[in-house]
Design a protein around this motif. Structure first.
Motif, mmCIF file in Angstrom:
data_model
loop_
_atom_site.group_PDB
_atom_site.id
_atom_site.type_symbol
_atom_site.label_atom_id
_atom_site.label_comp_id
_atom_site.label_asym_id
_atom_site.label_seq_id
_atom_site.Cartn_x
_atom_site.Cartn_y
_atom_site.Cartn_z
ATOM 1 N N TYR A 1 0.843 -1.201 0.000
ATOM 2 C CA TYR A 1 0.000 0.000 0.000
ATOM 3 C C TYR A 1 0.878 1.252 0.000
ATOM 4 O O TYR A 1 0.612 2.212 -0.738
ATOM 5 C CB TYR A 1 -0.925 0.002 1.219
ATOM 6 C CG TYR A 1 -1.931 1.135 1.226
ATOM 7 C CD1 TYR A 1 -3.166 1.000 0.604
ATOM 8 C CD2 TYR A 1 -1.654 2.351 1.859
ATOM 9 C CE1 TYR A 1 -4.092 2.039 0.604
ATOM 10 C CE2 TYR A 1 -2.565 3.392 1.867
ATOM 11 C CZ TYR A 1 -3.785 3.229 1.242
ATOM 12 O OH TYR A 1 -4.689 4.256 1.251
ATOM 13 N N ASN B 1 -1.378 9.222 -3.932
ATOM 14 C CA ASN B 1 -2.587 8.773 -3.231
ATOM 15 C C ASN B 1 -3.792 8.682 -4.184
ATOM 16 O O ASN B 1 -4.849 9.245 -3.921
ATOM 17 C CB ASN B 1 -2.881 9.680 -2.040
ATOM 18 C CG ASN B 1 -3.875 9.074 -1.085
ATOM 19 O OD1 ASN B 1 -3.878 7.867 -0.870
ATOM 20 N ND2 ASN B 1 -4.750 9.879 -0.539
ATOM 21 N N PHE B 2 -3.585 7.941 -5.291
ATOM 22 C CA PHE B 2 -4.644 7.600 -6.253
ATOM 23 C C PHE B 2 -5.112 8.776 -7.104
ATOM 24 O O PHE B 2 -6.102 8.652 -7.821
ATOM 25 C CB PHE B 2 -5.861 6.950 -5.555
ATOM 26 C CG PHE B 2 -5.478 5.855 -4.608
ATOM 27 C CD1 PHE B 2 -5.020 4.645 -5.096
ATOM 28 C CD2 PHE B 2 -5.536 6.033 -3.239
ATOM 29 C CE1 PHE B 2 -4.627 3.631 -4.227
ATOM 30 C CE2 PHE B 2 -5.143 5.043 -2.364
ATOM 31 C CZ PHE B 2 -4.694 3.829 -2.852
ATOM 32 N N THR C 1 -5.161 3.362 -12.065
ATOM 33 C CA THR C 1 -6.110 2.649 -12.926
ATOM 34 C C THR C 1 -7.081 1.826 -12.088
ATOM 35 O O THR C 1 -6.951 1.732 -10.869
ATOM 36 C CB THR C 1 -5.379 1.673 -13.868
ATOM 37 O OG1 THR C 1 -4.739 0.673 -13.057
ATOM 38 C CG2 THR C 1 -4.347 2.383 -14.734
ATOM 39 N N LYS C 2 -7.995 1.200 -12.801
ATOM 40 C CA LYS C 2 -8.904 0.228 -12.183
ATOM 41 C C LYS C 2 -8.110 -0.829 -11.401
ATOM 42 O O LYS C 2 -8.456 -1.175 -10.271
ATOM 43 C CB LYS C 2 -9.702 -0.436 -13.310
ATOM 44 C CG LYS C 2 -10.583 -1.555 -12.829
ATOM 45 C CD LYS C 2 -11.317 -2.234 -13.967
ATOM 46 C CE LYS C 2 -12.231 -3.295 -13.371
ATOM 47 N NZ LYS C 2 -13.134 -3.878 -14.367
ATOM 48 N N HIS D 1 -6.931 0.121 -7.914
ATOM 49 C CA HIS D 1 -7.962 0.032 -6.870
ATOM 50 C C HIS D 1 -8.319 -1.424 -6.554
ATOM 51 O O HIS D 1 -8.609 -1.755 -5.406
ATOM 52 C CB HIS D 1 -9.207 0.831 -7.275
ATOM 53 C CG HIS D 1 -9.021 2.310 -7.160
ATOM 54 N ND1 HIS D 1 -9.091 2.983 -5.968
ATOM 55 C CD2 HIS D 1 -8.728 3.256 -8.089
ATOM 56 C CE1 HIS D 1 -8.879 4.282 -6.159
ATOM 57 N NE2 HIS D 1 -8.649 4.475 -7.444
ATOM 58 N N LEU D 2 -8.286 -2.301 -7.564
ATOM 59 C CA LEU D 2 -8.586 -3.708 -7.304
ATOM 60 C C LEU D 2 -7.510 -4.328 -6.412
ATOM 61 O O LEU D 2 -7.816 -5.119 -5.512
ATOM 62 C CB LEU D 2 -8.680 -4.495 -8.623
ATOM 63 C CG LEU D 2 -9.959 -4.256 -9.438
ATOM 64 C CD1 LEU D 2 -9.905 -5.050 -10.748
ATOM 65 C CD2 LEU D 2 -11.209 -4.644 -8.641
ATOM 66 N N VAL E 1 -5.582 -2.726 -4.232
ATOM 67 C CA VAL E 1 -5.736 -2.184 -2.877
ATOM 68 C C VAL E 1 -6.925 -2.844 -2.173
ATOM 69 O O VAL E 1 -6.845 -3.208 -0.998
ATOM 70 C CB VAL E 1 -5.871 -0.650 -2.912
ATOM 71 C CG1 VAL E 1 -6.311 -0.104 -1.558
ATOM 72 C CG2 VAL E 1 -4.534 -0.032 -3.320
ATOM 73 N N ALA E 2 -8.029 -3.028 -2.907
ATOM 74 C CA ALA E 2 -9.205 -3.690 -2.317
ATOM 75 C C ALA E 2 -8.798 -5.055 -1.770
ATOM 76 O O ALA E 2 -9.157 -5.425 -0.648
ATOM 77 C CB ALA E 2 -10.306 -3.831 -3.363
ATOM 78 N N TYR F 1 -6.957 -5.256 1.661
ATOM 79 C CA TYR F 1 -7.752 -5.165 2.893
ATOM 80 C C TYR F 1 -8.025 -6.544 3.484
ATOM 81 O O TYR F 1 -8.149 -6.698 4.691
ATOM 82 C CB TYR F 1 -9.075 -4.431 2.645
ATOM 83 C CG TYR F 1 -8.943 -2.924 2.633
ATOM 84 C CD1 TYR F 1 -9.125 -2.185 3.801
ATOM 85 C CD2 TYR F 1 -8.617 -2.236 1.484
ATOM 86 C CE1 TYR F 1 -9.000 -0.806 3.807
ATOM 87 C CE2 TYR F 1 -8.487 -0.854 1.472
ATOM 88 C CZ TYR F 1 -8.676 -0.147 2.636
ATOM 89 O OH TYR F 1 -8.544 1.218 2.642
ATOM 90 N N ASP F 2 -8.106 -7.571 2.618
ATOM 91 C CA ASP F 2 -8.386 -8.929 3.107
ATOM 92 C C ASP F 2 -7.216 -9.550 3.851
ATOM 93 O O ASP F 2 -7.374 -10.569 4.520
ATOM 94 C CB ASP F 2 -8.742 -9.846 1.924
ATOM 95 C CG ASP F 2 -10.154 -9.592 1.436
ATOM 96 O OD1 ASP F 2 -10.951 -9.054 2.222
ATOM 97 O OD2 ASP F 2 -10.441 -9.936 0.273
ATOM 98 N N HIS G 1 -4.762 0.875 6.384
ATOM 99 C CA HIS G 1 -4.459 2.038 5.548
ATOM 100 C C HIS G 1 -4.374 3.330 6.368
ATOM 101 O O HIS G 1 -3.640 4.242 6.024
ATOM 102 C CB HIS G 1 -5.492 2.182 4.418
ATOM 103 C CG HIS G 1 -6.778 2.823 4.852
ATOM 104 N ND1 HIS G 1 -7.810 2.104 5.417
ATOM 105 C CD2 HIS G 1 -7.191 4.104 4.849
ATOM 106 C CE1 HIS G 1 -8.784 2.927 5.720
ATOM 107 N NE2 HIS G 1 -8.448 4.146 5.379
ATOM 108 N N THR G 2 -5.135 3.393 7.460
ATOM 109 C CA THR G 2 -5.107 4.613 8.282
ATOM 110 C C THR G 2 -3.715 4.802 8.882
ATOM 111 O O THR G 2 -3.156 5.903 8.853
ATOM 112 C CB THR G 2 -6.148 4.528 9.417
ATOM 113 O OG1 THR G 2 -7.379 4.063 8.875
ATOM 114 C CG2 THR G 2 -6.374 5.876 10.052
ATOM 115 N N CYS H 1 -1.281 5.815 6.141
ATOM 116 C CA CYS H 1 -1.491 7.199 5.704
ATOM 117 C C CYS H 1 -1.012 8.194 6.749
ATOM 118 O O CYS H 1 -0.434 9.230 6.410
ATOM 119 C CB CYS H 1 -2.964 7.441 5.375
ATOM 120 S SG CYS H 1 -3.447 6.658 3.830
ATOM 121 N N VAL H 2 -1.248 7.906 8.032
ATOM 122 C CA VAL H 2 -0.751 8.806 9.081
ATOM 123 C C VAL H 2 0.772 8.861 9.013
ATOM 124 O O VAL H 2 1.378 9.935 9.044
ATOM 125 C CB VAL H 2 -1.232 8.353 10.488
ATOM 126 C CG1 VAL H 2 -0.425 9.043 11.581
ATOM 127 C CG2 VAL H 2 -2.712 8.658 10.667
#
Lengths: 326, 326
Positions: free
Chosen positions: B155, B164-165, B171-172, B175-176, B178-179, B182-183, B188-189, B192-193
């Motif tokens: 990430y 940051n996107f 691209t698509k 995001h796929l 990154v999605a 999450y699993d 991400h918080t 990002c901090v």
């Protein structure tokens, strides 16, 4: 409160003709993007749909053109359906509420926790990062056609309410929805330029003016910035244009709690508070009869700016001391 | 040049034991995040893997802890495999190149267009927004297990190289990926901090100091900001810490071309140039024997700061006049 299903709400919409959409007052990217996307998709189905506004669309959203946004009276007396969008309560569309409740069927689509149910049909999902995510799901359930305008509007809704995917409300689902929008013509570069590279120069100067005098305390774990009426005057800005200053302050290494003091009038100081990781600013705001969330809160102090500064610094010190003893 | 497949490269890695990773010098989020993710995943397979660095990891990336990052000599004389990561040419790991070419097999994984092939196995995909996307695909092809550390590292790679996107390279697929992260435990918080809320206070002050004196010209469609040695001294900062100032300048409403003039020495002025939508700053940089891309370019002017300002303003005016006559 029990939610209706998106299928139930979709059925209502499919059988209606005249539809009015009510995004919340002080319209933001999520409310406007969601309303525009829903309006365009329903228009494509041949419905007569309008978005009723009570304030001007901010400059950074004006690229989302929608010929069906109206300020003032709706074009028909009573709608088949009236939909409140991103409105946690009736107060969020107070001036337009009579037109809303004249609707034969009322619907509420939102991702905020609501205090009381006011609509016939409700879909409130606080796990959604933006109401834009709910509109996306609704359009999918209704088998609506997507296009570039709808994709751009939904992206605007989602990017603004997630701090461009940075806030903790962003989820896997957020990214999956955005990924899908690329297939229907999303132009994310255009949307990002419009939203994030459209800042008034006076605002950048005000921000620079305020930040150069930032005050750090508690060994650099807290920071304070203030904006006076004089600074607004010198920089030809309004108090609304202080938004963003507190985020820059919070972005500083080591700062856990950030405070922005806005001199609304001589002895009326509005205070915005933010916490980065472990701090609790709701506690601080409560001391001054304010409120908010753990990471974002605010209050008003009726005293001079200098005294307000001292009080806020004291309260932050107290809060951070508490944290360090845990 | 023809790419190898990720399957071929994966097979090489699976049959090797000692592996050295070479991210590029002046290490950034993509190079470091990619190297850390690959190192951790290969370690989980029981391989002896190290990341060889030639400079210190910047503070905003130091949260990505990796016990296998080394500055200086590698722990073994010759590796089974040496992998260049995010390095468009050998110059990007010049000081470490002898160790790289001592590898029995050399691999290059990159998303930059390379000028010449230098490795035995290559996977160069300029459609990838970040080398992190390629590492993700490689680990999937190799059936590697993902975990939170790997997800956070990938990430970090992707968010930094896509602004940051927001950049047009997003691209698509971005995001796929990154999605999917999450699993596997992406936080991400936290990332990002660490990356975006870790700015030195002196840097924020320097930025404020520079921006308050911004100069707008061409009816507000161009802007110029300069940073002198004196400003660096007063704010206790280095010239590297001017990064970001030009982006804030470019974010101003109506500004199409932004210029940042950095007084490196008395008569050595480094100029950074950015275009927002239709402008071509490569044209401007070329006039002063510089180079770059259409939307981001730079040059050096050997003259006083005042003269450099005049020259750059003149060149920008000329470029924007050209644009308006099209």
């Amino acid at each position: 409160m029990e939610n209706n299903t998106l299928k139930e709400i979709g059925s209502q919409l499919l059988s209606a003709n005249r539809i009015l959409l009510f995004p919340h007052m002080q319209i933001d990217g999520d409310a406007y993007g969601s309303a525009v996307a829903l309006c365009l998709a329903l228009r494509n189905l041949g419905k007569e749909v309008y978005v009723l506004l009570e304030d001007e669309v901010p400059a950074f959203l004006s690229f989302l053109t929608c010929d069906f946004c109206l300020e003032g009276e709706p074009p028909f007396d009573s709608a088949d359906i009236a939909i409140a969008i991103d409105c946690s309560d009736v107060g969020r569309f107070e001036k337009r509420k009579d037109w809303y409740f004249k609707g034969n069927v009322t619907i509420c689509l939102d991702h905020h926790m609501t205090t009381g149910v006011f609509a016939d049909f409700n879909y409130i999902d606080s796990s959604a990062a933006a109401t834009g995510e709910i509109i996306y799901d609704l359009l999918k359930v209704m088998n609506c056609d997507f296009n570039a305008e709808i994709a751009n509007a939904l992206y605007a809704a989602i990017t603004t309410d997630t701090g461009n995917f940075r806030y903790s409300n962003t989820t896997k689902r957020t990214h999956l929805i955005v990924a899908d929008l690329y297939d229907t013509g999303l132009d994310h570069t255009k949307v990002c330029v419009e939203i994030y590279e459209n800042v008034r120069r006076e605002r950048v100067k005000l921000s620079a003016d305020a930040l150069k005098d930032m005050q750090l305390f508690c060994d650099g774990s807290a920071g304070l910035v203030s904006v006076t009426q004089k600074m607004l005057e010198v920089n030809h800005t309004s108090m609304e244009e202080t938004e963003g200053i507190i985020d820059t302050l919070k972005s500083i290494e080591g700062i856990e709690i950030a405070a922005l003091l806005k001199e609304k009038e001589k002895e009326i100081i509005k205070v915005s508070l933010r916490a980065k990781s472990y701090g609790n600013v709701a506690n601080i705001a409560q001391k001054f009869h304010g409120g908010g969330h753990i990471k974002a809160a605010g209050c008003t102090i009726h005293d001079s700016l200098d005294n307000a500064k001292k009080m806020i610094i004291g309260a932050i010190e107290e809060e951070l001391m508490k944290g360090s003893s845990i």
